[in-house]
Design a protein around this motif. Structure first.
Motif, PDB file in Angstrom:
ATOM      1  N   SER A  39      43.662  69.401  52.475  1.00 56.90           N
ATOM      2  CA  SER A  39      43.963  70.755  51.990  1.00 56.90           C
ATOM      3  C   SER A  39      42.834  71.335  51.154  1.00 56.90           C
ATOM      4  O   SER A  39      42.944  72.457  50.662  1.00 56.90           O
ATOM      5  CB  SER A  39      45.258  70.754  51.171  1.00 56.90           C
ATOM      6  N   LEU A 223      51.572  83.765  44.460  1.00 56.56           N
ATOM      7  CA  LEU A 223      51.741  82.683  45.425  1.00 56.56           C
ATOM      8  C   LEU A 223      50.418  82.504  46.159  1.00 56.56           C
ATOM      9  O   LEU A 223      49.919  83.444  46.783  1.00 56.56           O
ATOM     10  CB  LEU A 223      52.859  83.028  46.419  1.00 56.56           C
ATOM     11  N   GLU A 225      48.904  79.917  48.863  1.00 56.13           N
ATOM     12  CA  GLU A 225      49.154  78.778  49.735  1.00 56.13           C
ATOM     13  C   GLU A 225      47.972  78.501  50.657  1.00 56.13           C
ATOM     14  O   GLU A 225      47.205  79.397  50.998  1.00 56.13           O
ATOM     15  CB  GLU A 225      50.406  79.031  50.580  1.00 56.13           C
ATOM     16  N   GLN A 366      55.404  79.343  41.636  1.00 57.86           N
ATOM     17  CA  GLN A 366      54.913  79.437  43.012  1.00 57.86           C
ATOM     18  C   GLN A 366      55.830  78.691  43.976  1.00 57.86           C
ATOM     19  O   GLN A 366      56.206  79.215  45.033  1.00 57.86           O
ATOM     20  CB  GLN A 366      53.497  78.872  43.112  1.00 57.86           C
ATOM     21  N   ARG A 367      56.173  77.471  43.601  1.00 55.82           N
ATOM     22  CA  ARG A 367      57.044  76.678  44.475  1.00 55.82           C
ATOM     23  C   ARG A 367      58.410  77.321  44.627  1.00 55.82           C
ATOM     24  O   ARG A 367      59.005  77.299  45.720  1.00 55.82           O
ATOM     25  CB  ARG A 367      57.182  75.264  43.910  1.00 55.82           C
ATOM     26  N   ALA A 370      58.206  80.272  47.047  1.00 60.83           N
ATOM     27  CA  ALA A 370      58.080  79.749  48.408  1.00 60.83           C
ATOM     28  C   ALA A 370      59.442  79.298  48.934  1.00 60.83           C
ATOM     29  O   ALA A 370      59.765  79.490  50.113  1.00 60.83           O
ATOM     30  CB  ALA A 370      57.085  78.595  48.444  1.00 60.83           C
TER      31      ALA A 370
END
Length: 410
Positions: A39, A223, A225, A366-367, A370
């Motif tokens: 990532s 956010l 990602e 953020q999580r 999501a």
């Protein structure tokens, strides 16, 4: 694998007591192309070591690895929509470096086996506990040790100085001679930590007294990602989805408004922008904590929605950053070298706690958002998460109000 030559995902293999799962094996000639997916946006040394272990096990399990690549995120990729993510990952050939490392894996495995066969080793915590990642056992290893209460490592931007001080036998800031420090902020940390008395310069009061009314305290949640959701966005681009605003008036009145973007799957940025412009009005200071974050988000919005460039630029020009005011003029030893709002707040308004909230930091926010975008999540669960997000973001701006009021009172 011998009878059906096709890409294999997360294949499990074992050899010489080492177990792995290979992210991707692609048939290539008479052998296989090993691809490890990361990532990160560039290849890192420890990732090549990881790939070397994968290759070693595969080859000792009878799999011919003819090429090895690391697939990393391409930050130049812009999602066009329609589920087409071709180009999101950029493959970097690491065949040569991984082959050189693979010959060392057998020794790594033997050494690991020796450690595992013996009683728990006694090793002092140190740099190895946080690089390249923080060890999951760090708290366990530190428990019950004679670790310094105020370690020299809390001195900001002073890795080499801290190493030197430890080399001289100084573990706790309180034991360091005052003459060893020259940076004014380090000297303040040392002085306050030794005395136990917080320091607040009158200069903070002077700065805040010049600000007109009403004063608006704002905070954004975003956010970012690895896999972008909305057309026109890039990997890890910070997409704003929530704001909080406390407005403070000269007579002491305090008014709060907040916004959380709908979680119907649509791009949240335009609704975020419209509501933010409305709540901020056209005059008065906008107080933030670490203005570079909010300013960057404002500039990014102005680039995408050019018709709003003028009012957005006006917002940016009104921002007042509380962070440098705190860093230059206030310190409490329980801040332990950090001027984050979550470090400063408990020393000023301990009743405003974050640890009692369901969401306690930006990563959690953020999580949570999501999760809200997951169409499979039950509605009642989404309602709970949305409420927790609103409470958390409101706490951030209320925290700024309380800190600014404390500074203003001198």
């Amino acid at each position: 694998m011998n009878s059906e030559r096709r890409p294999l995902f997360e294949g499990a293999f074992s050899a010489d007591g080492i177990f792995i799962r290979a992210d991707l094996l692609i048939p290539e000639g008479t052998g296989w192309h090993l691809v490890e997916v990361k990532s990160s946006t560039k290849v890192k040394p420890y990732q090549q070591e990881d790939a070397a272990i994968q290759k070693y096990v595969l080859q000792n399990a009878g799999v011919s690895v003819v090429r090895t690549s690391l697939a990393v995120i391409d930050t130049e990729f812009i999602y066009q929509g329609g589920g087409d993510y071709a180009g999101l990952l950029r493959r970097v050939d690491v065949t040569d470096s991984v082959s050189r490392l693979a010959v060392l894996v057998a020794e790594w495995g033997r050494n690991a086996g020796v450690v595992l066969s013996q009683p728990e080793p006694s090793v002092e915590t140190g740099k190895q506990c946080t690089e390249p990642h923080e060890c999951q056992f760090r708290a366990y290893c530190s428990a019950g040790s004679n670790a310094a209460l105020f370690p020299v490592s809390i001195l900001p931007n002073s890795y080499h100085l801290a190493e030197k001080l430890r080399g001289e036998g100084y573990e706790d800031i309180r034991d360091v001679p005052e003459s060893r420090l020259t940076n004014p902020i380090h000297m303040r940390i040392h002085r306050v930590t030794c005395s136990g008395q917080a320091e607040l310069d009158v200069a903070a009061q002077s700065i805040l007294s010049t600000l007109p009314w009403p004063r608006r305290y704002i905070d954004f949640e975003t956010l970012g990602e690895a896999v972008p959701r909305w057309p026109g966005t890039r990997p890890f681009q910070q997409i704003p989805f929530q704001w909080s605003c406390h407005t403070e008036y000269s007579d002491g009145r305090l008014h709060h408004e907040g916004f959380l973007a709908p979680y119907d799957g649509g791009d949240p940025r335009l609704a975020f922008l419209h509501t933010l412009l409305k709540v901020c009005g056209t005059d008065g200071p906008l107080l933030v904590w670490n203005a570079s974050f909010e300013r960057t988000r404002i500039r990014e919005l102005a680039q995408v929605f050019e018709e709003y460039r003028t009012p957005l630029s006006a917002l940016e020009s009104r921002m007042v950053d509380l962070l440098p005011i705190a860093r230059n003029h206030y310190y409490h030893r329980e801040m332990r070298g950090s001027w984050s709002i979550k470090s400063v707040l408990p020393t000023i308004a301990p009743e405003l706690k974050y640890d009692e909230l369901d969401i306690g930091d930006g990563g959690g926010a953020q999580r949570a958002y999501a999760q809200l975008l997951d169409p499979e999540m039950p509605f009642d669960r989404k309602s709970d998460i949305a409420e927790a997000l609103k409470v958390y973001c409101e706490r951030d701006t209320l925290a700024m109000v309380r800190v600014a009021q404390y500074f203003g009172e001198g």
